[in-house]
Write an enzyme that holds these catalytic residues in place. Structure first.
Site, short mmCIF file in Angstrom:
data_model
loop_
_atom_site.label_atom_id
_atom_site.label_comp_id
_atom_site.label_asym_id
_atom_site.label_seq_id
_atom_site.Cartn_x
_atom_site.Cartn_y
_atom_site.Cartn_z
N ALA A 1 7.51 10.75 2.16
CA ALA A 1 7.62 10.28 0.82
C ALA A 1 8.05 9.03 0.42
O ALA A 1 7.70 8.48 -0.85
CB ALA A 1 8.83 11.48 0.15
N ALA A 2 8.64 8.47 1.29
CA ALA A 2 9.17 6.93 0.85
C ALA A 2 7.78 5.94 0.57
O ALA A 2 6.85 6.07 1.16
CB ALA A 2 9.90 6.32 1.94
N PRO A 3 7.98 5.14 -0.52
CA PRO A 3 9.04 4.86 -1.12
C PRO A 3 9.30 5.57 -2.39
O PRO A 3 10.60 5.35 -3.08
CB PRO A 3 9.27 3.34 -1.75
CG PRO A 3 7.58 3.28 -1.55
CD PRO A 3 6.93 4.01 -0.76
N GLY A 4 8.43 6.73 -2.81
CA GLY A 4 8.65 7.52 -3.74
C GLY A 4 7.81 7.80 -4.88
O GLY A 4 7.81 8.65 -5.86
N LYS B 1 4.57 8.50 -5.11
CA LYS B 1 3.53 9.81 -5.38
C LYS B 1 4.48 11.16 -5.45
O LYS B 1 4.21 11.91 -6.32
CB LYS B 1 3.08 10.14 -3.69
CG LYS B 1 1.70 8.97 -3.77
CD LYS B 1 1.16 9.29 -2.52
CE LYS B 1 -0.11 8.30 -2.30
NZ LYS B 1 0.35 7.06 -1.96
N CYS C 1 -3.79 5.64 2.73
CA CYS C 1 -4.22 4.17 2.14
C CYS C 1 -5.09 3.36 3.35
O CYS C 1 -5.09 2.12 3.18
CB CYS C 1 -3.21 3.62 1.46
SG CYS C 1 -1.93 2.93 3.01
N GLU D 1 11.70 11.86 4.45
CA GLU D 1 11.34 10.52 4.97
C GLU D 1 12.01 10.25 6.48
O GLU D 1 13.38 10.35 6.36
CB GLU D 1 11.54 9.29 4.03
CG GLU D 1 11.42 7.88 4.71
CD GLU D 1 10.26 7.64 5.23
OE1 GLU D 1 10.06 6.88 6.46
OE2 GLU D 1 8.91 7.97 4.73
N ASP E 1 0.96 12.28 2.62
CA ASP E 1 0.48 10.91 2.28
C ASP E 1 0.99 10.13 3.86
O ASP E 1 1.73 9.70 3.82
CB ASP E 1 1.35 10.28 1.25
CG ASP E 1 0.64 8.75 1.05
OD1 ASP E 1 -0.49 8.78 1.03
OD2 ASP E 1 1.30 7.86 0.83
#
Length: 425
Positions: A121-124, A126, A241, A144, A188
Site C-alpha cells: 500500500a505505501a505510500p497510500g 492507491k 508501474c 506495507e 500494486d
C-alpha cells in the site's frame, strides 16, 4: 524529471522498440518531456476544488476527483495537504477510483460490508483512491512490509481520515494467512519501475533484466498469497508501474491460467485514450506517456471463481481478532487518545477523522502563516475569545489538529514526527 546527466539505458530502449514498434518514436519523445503534476481531492472532505487555491486546473479524464496543475508548486506549503483535503498523485494511478466504481456491484454481491486489502500500500495513493469510491461501512486493511514506508503510509492514511481502516506492517504471507477473508485485494506490486523513469533517476539507474526477473518472481509469490486471502467471487486488482510484458501481460496470463481467475473487461471509454494489453487476449490496460497524460501504469482485474462450498460469514469482531493474531498492526482506526504520563488526553490525529464530532471541542481558525507555524510544531497564541483547554485549530474550515490553550500560549499537540522541517515563506 530525469536530470540531464542521466540517459535511458540502451538495452531498455531496445526493449521498448521491440515492444512498441511503430509507436517507439512517439514514446521516446514523450519520455524526453516533463512529467505531469496532478492532485486528487478527498471526496469526504472537499466539495469544491477551488478552495485548494490552485489556478487553471484541468480534470483527469478517468477520475472525477483528479486534476492536473500547469506547474508543480511547493505542496508542503499548503496546509490543506496536511489536513488530508487532497493528495498529490500521478494521474495514471487515479484509475483505481474508477475501477472500484465499476466493480462495486460485484463486491456488494459477496458481502454486505466489503472488506478490502491493499497488499502493497505505501505510500497510500492507491489506497486513498480506493477509499474515495467505497461506501462508508467498508473496512480497509492497508499493508506495507517495509517499516519506514509503513510509517509514511500510516501518516498519509490517518490524514485522509477514513475511520474504518487498519494499517499493518507484515509479510504478505502473514496477512494472507487470513484465508478467504477479503472481497477485494489490490496488488500494486513491487516492480522494476520503468514507468517512473521520466521523473525518477533511481528508476533509471537501477534498471536491468536481472531486476525484471527478480520482480517477476516476487510478484508471482505475492499473487499466490493474495489468491488465498480472497473470497470466492472476490476481485483482484493487479497493477505495476513498469512497461515490460514479463511483469505485466505474462503475469496476467499467470493469474488466468495458473490461479484460474476470470479476467474482467472494464470497458473504459475510448476517448480516455487508455492503451490495451500487448500480444494478449486478456483485458489489460496500459497507461503510456505517449498516449495518456501520466506516467507508466499497467492494470488488469480478475474475479476469483465461486466455489461449491459455502463459507460461513465472519463477524467484524472475529475478523479483527484474526487480523491481530496473524499480522503486525501499527494502527486501527484513527487514534482518539494518547497516553501522556498517567493521563489520557485527546489525540491530535482524532480531529482528522471524517467522522469526528465537530461539537466535541471549541475551534480556532488560523491564518496561512499561523497554520504553517502549527505544522512546524511551534507554540501558538490564540486570541482571548478562545477558552482554555483543548481547541481544534483549522485552516479554511478544515481541522489540522489540536492545541491545549493555557492562555499565555497554546501548546502544540501536532504529532512531532509529522512536523514540517523547512521554513515556509
Amino acid at each position: 524529471m530525469i536530470s540531464d546527466e542521466v540517459k535511458l539505458p540502451e538495452e531498455f530502449l531496445k526493449q521498448m522498440k521491440q515492444l512498441l514498434v511503430k509507436d517507439y518514436d512517439k514514446f521516446c519523445q514523450a519520455m524526453n518531456g516533463a512529467p505531469e503534476t496532478s492532485i486528487k481531492i478527498n471526496r469526504r472532505k472537499c466539495n469544491d476544488v477551488k478552495e485548494l487555491g490552485y489556478e487553471n486546473l484541468q480534470p483527469v479524464k478517468w477520475c472525477s476527483s483528479g486534476f492536473y496543475l500547469q506547474e508543480r508548486p511547493l505542496f508542503t506549503a499548503n496546509p490543506l495537504l496536511h489536513a488530508g483535503v487532497f493528495y498529490v498523485q500521478d494521474a495514471s494511478s487515479m484509475i483505481y477510483e474508477e475501477v472500484i466504481h465499476k466493480i462495486m456491484p460485484t463486491l456488494l454481491d459477496t458481502s454486505s460490508r466489503p472488506r478490502i486489502l491493499d497488499l502493497c500500500a505505501a505510500p497510500g495513493g492507491k489506497t486513498t483512491s480506493i477509499i474515495n469510491s467505497l461506501p462508508d461501512d467498508s473496512f480497509v486493511v492497508a499493508n506495507e512490509y517495509v517499516p519506514q514506508r509503513a510509517s509514511i503510509l500510516r501518516e498519509n492514511l490517518i490524514k485522509w481520515g477514513y475511520p474504518n481502516i487498519a494499517i499493518t506492517n507484515s509479510p504478505t504471507k502473514d496477512i494472507c494467512a487470513l484465508e478467504e477473508m477479503f472481497d477485494l485485494i489490490a496488488v500494486d506490486a513491487p516492480c522494476s519501475g520503468e514507468g517512473m523513469m521520466r521523473k525518477d533517476d533511481t528508476a533509471v539507474n537501477q534498471w536491468g533484466y536481472g531486476l525484471q526477473t527478480q520482480c517477476t518472481t516476487l510478484q508471482k509469490e505475492i499473487l499466490k498469497d493474495a489468491y488465498m486471502a480472497l473470497k470466492p467471487g472476490g476481485v483482484l486488482i493487479y497493477s505495476t508501474c513498469t512497461f515490460n510484458r514479463k511483469e505485466n501481460e505474462e503475469n496476467a496470463e499467470f493469474i488466468t491460467n495458473e490461479l484460474q481467475m476470470v479476467p474482467l473487461d472494464l470497458d473504459f471509454p475510448e476517448q480516455w485514450g487508455i492503451g490495451k494489453g500487448i500480444d494478449t487476449e486478456i483485458p489489460c490496460y496500459r497507461f503510456m506517456p505517449h498516449i495518456t497524460r501520466g506516467e507508466g501504469l499497467f492494470l488488469a482485474v480478475f474475479r476469483k471463481e465461486d466455489s461449491c462450498s459455502q463459507i460461513s460469514p465472519v463477524s467484524d469482531e472475529a475478523f479483527v481478532k484474526n487480523l491481530k493474531a496473524k499480522t503486525k498492526i501499527i494502527s486501527i482506526g484513527i487514534p482518539q487518545t494518547i497516553e501522556k504520563g498517567k493521563l489520557s488526553i485527546p489525540a491530535s490525529e482524532s480531529v482528522l477523522s471524517t467522522d469526528f464530532n465537530p461539537d466535541l471541542f471549541p475551534t480556532a481558525d488560523l491564518s496561512l502563516e499561523e497554520s504553517r507555524a502549527y505544522l512546524r510544531h511551534e507554540a501558538l497564541r490564540l486570541s482571548e475569545i478562545h477558552p482554555k483547554g483543548f481547541v481544534v485549530v483549522k485552516y479554511k474550515g478544515h481541522p489540522l489538529g489540536l492545541v491545549k490553550n493555557i492562555g499565555s500560549r497554546a501548546n502544540n499537540l501536532y504529532p512531532s514526527n509529522w512536523k514540517i522541517r523547512m521554513q515556509l515563506q
